[in-house]
Design an enzyme around this catalytic site. Structure first.
Site, PDB file in Angstrom:
ATOM      1  N   ASP A 185       0.872  -1.170   0.000  1.00  0.00           N
ATOM      2  CA  ASP A 185       0.000   0.000   0.000  1.00  0.00           C
ATOM      3  C   ASP A 185       0.915   1.228   0.000  1.00  0.00           C
ATOM      4  O   ASP A 185       2.117   1.115   0.297  1.00  0.00           O
ATOM      5  CB  ASP A 185      -0.875  -0.044   1.263  1.00  0.00           C
ATOM      6  CG  ASP A 185      -1.745   1.180   1.403  1.00  0.00           C
ATOM      7  OD1 ASP A 185      -2.367   1.591   0.402  1.00  0.00           O
ATOM      8  OD2 ASP A 185      -1.787   1.756   2.519  1.00  0.00           O
ATOM      9  N   LEU A 186       0.377   2.386  -0.339  1.00  0.00           N
ATOM     10  CA  LEU A 186       1.215   3.598  -0.405  1.00  0.00           C
ATOM     11  C   LEU A 186       1.032   4.484   0.838  1.00  0.00           C
ATOM     12  O   LEU A 186       1.948   4.639   1.649  1.00  0.00           O
ATOM     13  CB  LEU A 186       0.865   4.385  -1.675  1.00  0.00           C
ATOM     14  CG  LEU A 186       1.598   5.721  -1.838  1.00  0.00           C
ATOM     15  CD1 LEU A 186       3.088   5.525  -2.052  1.00  0.00           C
ATOM     16  CD2 LEU A 186       1.004   6.488  -3.028  1.00  0.00           C
ATOM     17  N   ASP A 187      -0.176   5.051   0.944  1.00  0.00           N
ATOM     18  CA  ASP A 187      -0.437   6.030   2.002  1.00  0.00           C
ATOM     19  C   ASP A 187      -0.375   5.380   3.376  1.00  0.00           C
ATOM     20  O   ASP A 187      -1.111   4.446   3.658  1.00  0.00           O
ATOM     21  CB  ASP A 187      -1.826   6.654   1.805  1.00  0.00           C
ATOM     22  CG  ASP A 187      -1.921   7.436   0.504  1.00  0.00           C
ATOM     23  OD1 ASP A 187      -1.187   8.410   0.360  1.00  0.00           O
ATOM     24  OD2 ASP A 187      -2.737   7.062  -0.355  1.00  0.00           O
ATOM     25  N   THR A 247       1.514  10.039   4.103  1.00  0.00           N
ATOM     26  CA  THR A 247       0.466  10.930   3.599  1.00  0.00           C
ATOM     27  C   THR A 247      -0.845  10.792   4.351  1.00  0.00           C
ATOM     28  O   THR A 247      -1.745  11.609   4.163  1.00  0.00           O
ATOM     29  CB  THR A 247       0.206  10.642   2.110  1.00  0.00           C
ATOM     30  OG1 THR A 247       0.124   9.228   1.969  1.00  0.00           O
ATOM     31  CG2 THR A 247       1.307  11.192   1.227  1.00  0.00           C
ATOM     32  N   LYS A 276      -8.844   5.308   6.141  1.00  0.00           N
ATOM     33  CA  LYS A 276      -7.606   4.782   5.566  1.00  0.00           C
ATOM     34  C   LYS A 276      -7.927   3.672   4.569  1.00  0.00           C
ATOM     35  O   LYS A 276      -8.687   2.761   4.883  1.00  0.00           O
ATOM     36  CB  LYS A 276      -6.665   4.284   6.672  1.00  0.00           C
ATOM     37  CG  LYS A 276      -6.140   5.429   7.524  1.00  0.00           C
ATOM     38  CD  LYS A 276      -5.153   4.969   8.579  1.00  0.00           C
ATOM     39  CE  LYS A 276      -4.645   6.172   9.371  1.00  0.00           C
ATOM     40  NZ  LYS A 276      -3.807   5.757  10.509  1.00  0.00           N
ATOM     41  N   SER A 330      -2.615   0.604  -4.270  1.00  0.00           N
ATOM     42  CA  SER A 330      -3.142   1.763  -3.530  1.00  0.00           C
ATOM     43  C   SER A 330      -4.480   2.209  -4.094  1.00  0.00           C
ATOM     44  O   SER A 330      -4.700   2.138  -5.306  1.00  0.00           O
ATOM     45  CB  SER A 330      -2.150   2.927  -3.634  1.00  0.00           C
ATOM     46  OG  SER A 330      -2.748   4.137  -3.230  1.00  0.00           O
ATOM     47  N   ALA A 331      -5.352   2.687  -3.214  1.00  0.00           N
ATOM     48  CA  ALA A 331      -6.637   3.236  -3.663  1.00  0.00           C
ATOM     49  C   ALA A 331      -6.489   4.636  -4.229  1.00  0.00           C
ATOM     50  O   ALA A 331      -7.423   5.190  -4.798  1.00  0.00           O
ATOM     51  CB  ALA A 331      -7.621   3.261  -2.489  1.00  0.00           C
ATOM     52  N   LYS A 348     -11.063  -1.281  -1.587  1.00  0.00           N
ATOM     53  CA  LYS A 348     -10.807  -2.103  -0.397  1.00  0.00           C
ATOM     54  C   LYS A 348     -11.973  -1.903   0.572  1.00  0.00           C
ATOM     55  O   LYS A 348     -12.447  -0.775   0.680  1.00  0.00           O
ATOM     56  CB  LYS A 348      -9.503  -1.659   0.279  1.00  0.00           C
ATOM     57  CG  LYS A 348      -8.255  -1.776  -0.580  1.00  0.00           C
ATOM     58  CD  LYS A 348      -7.062  -1.067   0.080  1.00  0.00           C
ATOM     59  CE  LYS A 348      -5.885  -0.968  -0.877  1.00  0.00           C
ATOM     60  NZ  LYS A 348      -4.761  -0.194  -0.332  1.00  0.00           N
ATOM     61  N   GLU A 363       0.069  -3.221   4.733  1.00  0.00           N
ATOM     62  CA  GLU A 363      -1.098  -2.334   4.820  1.00  0.00           C
ATOM     63  C   GLU A 363      -1.194  -1.628   6.169  1.00  0.00           C
ATOM     64  O   GLU A 363      -0.890  -2.220   7.201  1.00  0.00           O
ATOM     65  CB  GLU A 363      -2.362  -3.183   4.682  1.00  0.00           C
ATOM     66  CG  GLU A 363      -3.060  -3.083   3.365  1.00  0.00           C
ATOM     67  CD  GLU A 363      -3.637  -1.714   3.045  1.00  0.00           C
ATOM     68  OE1 GLU A 363      -3.762  -0.855   3.950  1.00  0.00           O
ATOM     69  OE2 GLU A 363      -3.947  -1.494   1.874  1.00  0.00           O
ATOM     70  N   ASP A 364      -1.629  -0.376   6.147  1.00  0.00           N
ATOM     71  CA  ASP A 364      -1.871   0.340   7.406  1.00  0.00           C
ATOM     72  C   ASP A 364      -3.357   0.490   7.698  1.00  0.00           C
ATOM     73  O   ASP A 364      -3.717   1.072   8.709  1.00  0.00           O
ATOM     74  CB  ASP A 364      -1.236   1.740   7.370  1.00  0.00           C
ATOM     75  CG  ASP A 364      -1.969   2.671   6.432  1.00  0.00           C
ATOM     76  OD1 ASP A 364      -2.328   2.224   5.312  1.00  0.00           O
ATOM     77  OD2 ASP A 364      -2.209   3.825   6.806  1.00  0.00           O
TER      78      ASP A 364
HETATM   79  C1  G6P Z   1      -5.572   5.833   0.176  1.00  0.00           C
HETATM   80  C2  G6P Z   1      -5.752   6.554   1.491  1.00  0.00           C
HETATM   81  C3  G6P Z   1      -7.166   7.068   1.635  1.00  0.00           C
HETATM   82  C4  G6P Z   1      -7.540   7.889   0.410  1.00  0.00           C
HETATM   83  C5  G6P Z   1      -7.439   7.037  -0.838  1.00  0.00           C
HETATM   84  C6  G6P Z   1      -7.759   7.818  -2.091  1.00  0.00           C
HETATM   85  O1  G6P Z   1      -6.159   4.594   0.251  1.00  0.00           O
HETATM   86  O2  G6P Z   1      -5.471   5.695   2.568  1.00  0.00           O
HETATM   87  O3  G6P Z   1      -7.233   7.841   2.801  1.00  0.00           O
HETATM   88  O4  G6P Z   1      -8.857   8.395   0.530  1.00  0.00           O
HETATM   89  O5  G6P Z   1      -6.113   6.545  -0.938  1.00  0.00           O
HETATM   90  O6  G6P Z   1      -6.744   8.752  -2.313  1.00  0.00           O
HETATM   91  P1  G6P Z   1      -6.780   9.930  -3.347  1.00  0.00           P
HETATM   92  O7  G6P Z   1      -5.359  10.411  -3.373  1.00  0.00           O
HETATM   93  O8  G6P Z   1      -7.220   9.362  -4.659  1.00  0.00           O
HETATM   94  O9  G6P Z   1      -7.737  10.945  -2.840  1.00  0.00           O
HETATM   95 MG    MG Z   2      -2.811   3.158   3.515  1.00  0.00          MG
END
Ligand code: G6P
Ligand code: MG
Length: 217
Positions: free
Chosen positions: A8-10, A16, A44, A113-114, A144, A168-169
């Site tokens: 996962d990224l964020d 972030t 998240k 990542s989402a 997710k 994943e967080d």
């Molecule tokens: C990640 C974050 C979420 C965020 C989603 C969409 O999964 O954990 O908090 O809402 O990405 O991110 P975006 O950058 O497309 O708004």
């Molecule tokens: Mg995350």
């Protein structure tokens, strides 16, 4: 079979999650209600559109489609202003060491990542070229805890789902990985992420012996 690692990224690779929280909290304040860090756990891993829906539920705010679209744009503009200042210093502690080790072992790696902002973020912090496949919010239709983002990643890496290891967080992300029997590794609070197969506070706690154990399982 051959293992593949999916990140996962964020909140896993870069910090972030705090920027997302700030931007949603500012919107909540504008709309006249509080939004706590505890409530933010539910956000998240959740898509931008779904996050706004949950925020409006929390604040008991009714809104038109047009208002919602405006808020999604302004939230993302604020978020982009935070990420525009990111550098490689914003890579979370211990992450580079793990990526380096897996690369040295020639383990295929994907991003899952989402976020629709994943690619510009990876470029800003200098990690864009580190992944064999990048699956993000622009590629998936199901969010997710649906496992789509991870199954597309595993397919791209050519590994079986049971041979995929996911970092994943978010609760939603751990559930997504578990749903297709991937190995789920929670990064963050073990109580929040209790459904994960393994849990670490951050990547500094992950040593090469543990990575070898995953690779050779
Ligand atoms: C990640 C974050 C979420 C965020 C989603 C969409 O999964 O954990 O908090 O809402 O990405 O991110 P975006 O950058 O497309 O708004
Ligand atoms: Mg995350």
């Amino acid at each position: 079979g051959k293992k593949g690692f999916i990140f996962d990224l964020d909140g896993v690779i870069v910090d972030t999650a705090g920027f997302h929280y700030l931007a949603w909290r500012n919107l909540a304040h504008e709309l006249g209600f509080e939004f706590t860090e505890k409530q933010n756990e539910r956000f998240k891993g959740v898509s931008r559109v779904r996050s706004l829906e949950i925020l409006l539920e929390i604040g008991d705010v009714k809104a038109t489609q047009e208002q919602k679209e405006g808020w999604l744009v302004s939230k993302n503009e604020e978020y982009l202003s935070y990420i525009s200042k990111m550098t490689s210093d914003d890579i979370l502690p211990g992450v580079l060491k793990v990526l380096d080790y897996l690369q040295e072992k020639q383990i295929p790696m994907a991003l899952g990542s989402a976020s629709k902002n994943a690619q510009p973020i990876l470029k800003r912090v200098g990690l864009f070229d580190r992944f064999d496949s990048i699956v993000d919010g622009n590629h998936v239709t199901k969010a997710k805890p649906d496992p789509e983002v991870f199954t597309i990643g595993a397919d791209a890496l050519g590994v079986a789902y049971t041979d995929a290891v996911v970092f994943e967080d978010s609760i939603a992300g751990i559930q997504a990985a578990n749903r297709v029997d991937m190995v789920s590794i929670g990064i963050g609070d073990a109580q929040v992420l209790h459904e994960a197969d393994h849990n670490f506070k951050d990547f500094t706690e992950i040593d090469t012996a543990f990575l070898d154990q995953l690779i050779n399982a």
